[in-house]
Design a protein around this motif. Structure first.
Motif, PDB file in Angstrom:
ATOM      1  N   ALA A  30      -7.525 -13.535  -3.581  1.00 41.22           N
ATOM      2  CA  ALA A  30      -7.494 -12.157  -4.075  1.00 41.22           C
ATOM      3  C   ALA A  30      -8.696 -11.841  -4.959  1.00 41.22           C
ATOM      4  O   ALA A  30      -9.087 -10.666  -5.088  1.00 41.22           O
ATOM      5  CB  ALA A  30      -6.200 -11.916  -4.834  1.00 41.22           C
ATOM      6  N   ASP A  31      -9.302 -12.857  -5.546  1.00 39.21           N
ATOM      7  CA  ASP A  31     -10.476 -12.641  -6.393  1.00 39.21           C
ATOM      8  C   ASP A  31     -11.705 -12.238  -5.588  1.00 39.21           C
ATOM      9  O   ASP A  31     -12.743 -11.886  -6.164  1.00 39.21           O
ATOM     10  CB  ASP A  31     -10.794 -13.910  -7.201  1.00 39.21           C
ATOM     11  CG  ASP A  31      -9.715 -14.262  -8.198  1.00 39.21           C
ATOM     12  OD1 ASP A  31      -9.005 -13.332  -8.641  1.00 39.21           O
ATOM     13  OD2 ASP A  31      -9.567 -15.459  -8.523  1.00 39.21           O
ATOM     14  N   LEU A  32     -11.629 -12.304  -4.264  1.00 40.25           N
ATOM     15  CA  LEU A  32     -12.756 -11.913  -3.416  1.00 40.25           C
ATOM     16  C   LEU A  32     -12.893 -10.407  -3.277  1.00 40.25           C
ATOM     17  O   LEU A  32     -13.916  -9.915  -2.792  1.00 40.25           O
ATOM     18  CB  LEU A  32     -12.609 -12.537  -2.021  1.00 40.25           C
ATOM     19  CG  LEU A  32     -12.769 -14.060  -1.947  1.00 40.25           C
ATOM     20  CD1 LEU A  32     -12.291 -14.577  -0.603  1.00 40.25           C
ATOM     21  CD2 LEU A  32     -14.224 -14.459  -2.172  1.00 40.25           C
ATOM     22  N   CYS A  33     -11.889  -9.649  -3.700  1.00 42.17           N
ATOM     23  CA  CYS A  33     -11.968  -8.188  -3.627  1.00 42.17           C
ATOM     24  C   CYS A  33     -13.197  -7.705  -4.399  1.00 42.17           C
ATOM     25  O   CYS A  33     -13.384  -8.058  -5.568  1.00 42.17           O
ATOM     26  CB  CYS A  33     -10.710  -7.554  -4.208  1.00 42.17           C
ATOM     27  SG  CYS A  33      -9.196  -7.934  -3.292  1.00 42.17           S
ATOM     28  N   THR A  44      -8.526  -4.770   3.742  1.00 47.15           N
ATOM     29  CA  THR A  44      -7.378  -3.865   3.799  1.00 47.15           C
ATOM     30  C   THR A  44      -6.358  -4.220   2.721  1.00 47.15           C
ATOM     31  O   THR A  44      -5.795  -3.342   2.054  1.00 47.15           O
ATOM     32  CB  THR A  44      -6.726  -3.917   5.188  1.00 47.15           C
ATOM     33  OG1 THR A  44      -7.682  -3.519   6.178  1.00 47.15           O
ATOM     34  CG2 THR A  44      -5.507  -3.016   5.267  1.00 47.15           C
ATOM     35  N   PHE A  45      -6.124  -5.518   2.541  1.00 45.79           N
ATOM     36  CA  PHE A  45      -5.226  -5.985   1.483  1.00 45.79           C
ATOM     37  C   PHE A  45      -5.746  -5.543   0.115  1.00 45.79           C
ATOM     38  O   PHE A  45      -4.983  -5.039  -0.717  1.00 45.79           O
ATOM     39  CB  PHE A  45      -5.106  -7.511   1.538  1.00 45.79           C
ATOM     40  CG  PHE A  45      -4.529  -8.131   0.297  1.00 45.79           C
ATOM     41  CD1 PHE A  45      -3.157  -8.168   0.091  1.00 45.79           C
ATOM     42  CD2 PHE A  45      -5.359  -8.676  -0.678  1.00 45.79           C
ATOM     43  CE1 PHE A  45      -2.625  -8.740  -1.070  1.00 45.79           C
ATOM     44  CE2 PHE A  45      -4.848  -9.255  -1.827  1.00 45.79           C
ATOM     45  CZ  PHE A  45      -3.481  -9.287  -2.025  1.00 45.79           C
ATOM     46  N   CYS A  46      -7.047  -5.728  -0.104  1.00 46.52           N
ATOM     47  CA  CYS A  46      -7.636  -5.364  -1.400  1.00 46.52           C
ATOM     48  C   CYS A  46      -7.449  -3.874  -1.690  1.00 46.52           C
ATOM     49  O   CYS A  46      -7.045  -3.481  -2.791  1.00 46.52           O
ATOM     50  CB  CYS A  46      -9.126  -5.700  -1.401  1.00 46.52           C
ATOM     51  SG  CYS A  46      -9.519  -7.469  -1.363  1.00 46.52           S
ATOM     52  N   GLN A  47      -7.742  -3.051  -0.700  1.00 50.48           N
ATOM     53  CA  GLN A  47      -7.641  -1.606  -0.894  1.00 50.48           C
ATOM     54  C   GLN A  47      -6.196  -1.170  -1.104  1.00 50.48           C
ATOM     55  O   GLN A  47      -5.932  -0.213  -1.830  1.00 50.48           O
ATOM     56  CB  GLN A  47      -8.269  -0.890   0.297  1.00 50.48           C
ATOM     57  CG  GLN A  47      -9.780  -1.091   0.361  1.00 50.48           C
ATOM     58  CD  GLN A  47     -10.403  -0.560   1.628  1.00 50.48           C
ATOM     59  OE1 GLN A  47      -9.864  -0.747   2.732  1.00 50.48           O
ATOM     60  NE2 GLN A  47     -11.546   0.096   1.508  1.00 50.48           N
ATOM     61  N   GLY A  48      -5.269  -1.900  -0.475  1.00 53.90           N
ATOM     62  CA  GLY A  48      -3.861  -1.615  -0.697  1.00 53.90           C
ATOM     63  C   GLY A  48      -3.415  -1.927  -2.114  1.00 53.90           C
ATOM     64  O   GLY A  48      -2.412  -1.388  -2.594  1.00 53.90           O
ATOM     65  N   LYS A  49      -4.149  -2.782  -2.783  1.00 57.21           N
ATOM     66  CA  LYS A  49      -3.882  -3.133  -4.180  1.00 57.21           C
ATOM     67  C   LYS A  49      -4.758  -2.317  -5.137  1.00 57.21           C
ATOM     68  O   LYS A  49      -4.869  -2.655  -6.317  1.00 57.21           O
ATOM     69  CB  LYS A  49      -4.144  -4.625  -4.400  1.00 57.21           C
ATOM     70  CG  LYS A  49      -3.248  -5.561  -3.596  1.00 57.21           C
ATOM     71  CD  LYS A  49      -1.811  -5.505  -4.057  1.00 57.21           C
ATOM     72  CE  LYS A  49      -0.950  -6.514  -3.312  1.00 57.21           C
ATOM     73  NZ  LYS A  49       0.460  -6.481  -3.768  1.00 57.21           N
ATOM     74  N   GLN A  50      -5.352  -1.244  -4.603  1.00 58.08           N
ATOM     75  CA  GLN A  50      -6.232  -0.371  -5.394  1.00 58.08           C
ATOM     76  C   GLN A  50      -7.435  -1.119  -5.951  1.00 58.08           C
ATOM     77  O   GLN A  50      -7.904  -0.855  -7.063  1.00 58.08           O
ATOM     78  CB  GLN A  50      -5.440   0.292  -6.539  1.00 58.08           C
ATOM     79  CG  GLN A  50      -4.168   1.005  -6.101  1.00 58.08           C
ATOM     80  CD  GLN A  50      -4.452   2.085  -5.045  1.00 58.08           C
ATOM     81  OE1 GLN A  50      -5.341   2.910  -5.216  1.00 58.08           O
ATOM     82  NE2 GLN A  50      -3.698   2.057  -3.952  1.00 58.08           N
ATOM     83  N   ARG A  51      -7.935  -2.042  -5.148  1.00 52.73           N
ATOM     84  CA  ARG A  51      -9.115  -2.804  -5.538  1.00 52.73           C
ATOM     85  C   ARG A  51     -10.207  -2.583  -4.497  1.00 52.73           C
ATOM     86  O   ARG A  51      -9.920  -2.198  -3.357  1.00 52.73           O
ATOM     87  CB  ARG A  51      -8.769  -4.293  -5.659  1.00 52.73           C
ATOM     88  CG  ARG A  51      -7.663  -4.583  -6.678  1.00 52.73           C
ATOM     89  CD  ARG A  51      -7.405  -6.058  -6.814  1.00 52.73           C
ATOM     90  NE  ARG A  51      -8.559  -6.752  -7.354  1.00 52.73           N
ATOM     91  CZ  ARG A  51      -8.637  -8.085  -7.473  1.00 52.73           C
ATOM     92  NH1 ARG A  51      -7.617  -8.848  -7.088  1.00 52.73           N
ATOM     93  NH2 ARG A  51      -9.710  -8.640  -7.974  1.00 52.73           N
TER      94      ARG A  51
END
Length: 306
Positions: free
Chosen positions: A163-166, A187-194
């Motif tokens: 997750a730190d790769l966002c 897509t995962f990162c953007q879903g977490k508002q990152r």
């Protein structure tokens, strides 16, 4: 016994390993390599007889391959290739009663186009078996893997988990299975508002690793098998994190590719079945520390069967 098989048997003692031929190779930056794991196998006349006539006439099975440790590591001399792929090619060649040659090319697109144009008969990956590509190619799935991201030890990027790769810069091989997995991570990162991951597309795994090492990228994306090899061969220099299912990761079928038009696929499937049966497959995968990414049996055109 066919004359081409007799000729191969007479000449095989004079051919070291798999008779590698290199062209336009990318040289590895000094990572340690392992010796071949392939043991001598007896040529199977029935399998040899099923080869396409052009391969029987030439006595050579031509592979394309990019520089991609641990599948293919090109030595500092630019001539020596070691890895999983040469080991399996040697075993396949012995079983089929032909020599194998490998030409190092610049990435997956060059390998696919080279096969379609008739320069090579096969490419042993790592590449994901997909239904779209199986319209033109037969695939033989012989391993599976997840996507991992290699980070230089002591990096200031603060990457302790995937997750730190966002928002970070990640180098990947263009058009590879890893590039597709990285898009899912974004897509995962953007879903977490990152912020999404910043993609740095390069030709081969060596280039991605060098990008991370030089600071051009914060991490290098690659298959789990490649990450295991990097961190094992270069102990203390790198660590890696693995993408999770929550982050879009899938356990991918990695396959050998060969053009359908060449009619070689069914023969290579049978040859791989024999390597599984006689223990050669397990022996090679164990030597390279890849027991975690083995499959119980080779699968033919698995993506189209879904």
């Amino acid at each position: 016994m066919g004359s081409s098989l007799r000729q191969w048997r007479r000449s095989s003692l004079a051919v070291a390993a798999a008779g590698l031929v290199l062209a336009g190779c990318t040289v590895d930056d000094g990572a340690a390599t392992a010796p071949t794991a392939a043991a001598a196998l007896t040529a199977d006349q029935a399998l040899h007889d099923q080869l396409p006539q052009a391969v029987k006439d030439s006595g050579v099975l031509r592979f394309a391959g990019d520089s991609h440790p641990p599948y293919r590591t090109v030595g500092p001399d630019g001539k020596t290739v070691t890895g999983i792929d040469p080991d399996f090619q040697q075993a396949l060649g012995q079983l089929l009663g032909v020599r194998t040659e490998t030409t190092i090319v610049a990435g997956l697109p060059a390998a696919l186009q080279g096969m379609l144009s008739g320069r090579y008969e096969a490419f042993n990956g790592p590449v994901k078996a997909t239904a779209e590509r199986e319209q033109q190619f037969d695939t033989v799935t012989w391993m599976t893997t997840r996507t991992a991201y290699v980070i230089p030890e002591g990096s200031a990027a603060g990457i302790k988990q995937t997750a730190d790769l966002c928002g970070k810069r990640v180098a990947v091989v263009t058009a590879s299975v890893v590039e597709g997995q990285l898009a899912k991570l974004s897509t995962f990162c953007q879903g977490k508002q990152r912020p999404a991951v910043q993609v740095v597309g390069l030709d081969d795994t060596n280039a991605t690793l060098l990008a991370a090492k030089s600071g051009r990228a914060d991490a290098a994306g690659m298959t789990q098998a490649a990450a295991i090899d990097v961190t094992t061969q270069q102990k203390g220099q790198y660590e890696y994190v693995t993408q999770t299912e929550e982050q879009g990761a899938t356990k991918d079928n990695l396959a050998l590719y060969t053009p359908k038009a060449g009619k070689l696929g069914p023969v290579l499937q049978k040859a791989f079945e024999e390597l599984f049966r006689n223990g050669t497959y397990a022996r090679i995968m164990k030597q390279w520390g890849l027991e975690d990414v083995t499959v119980p049996q080779p699968l033919f055109d698995v993506a189209s069967a879904k």
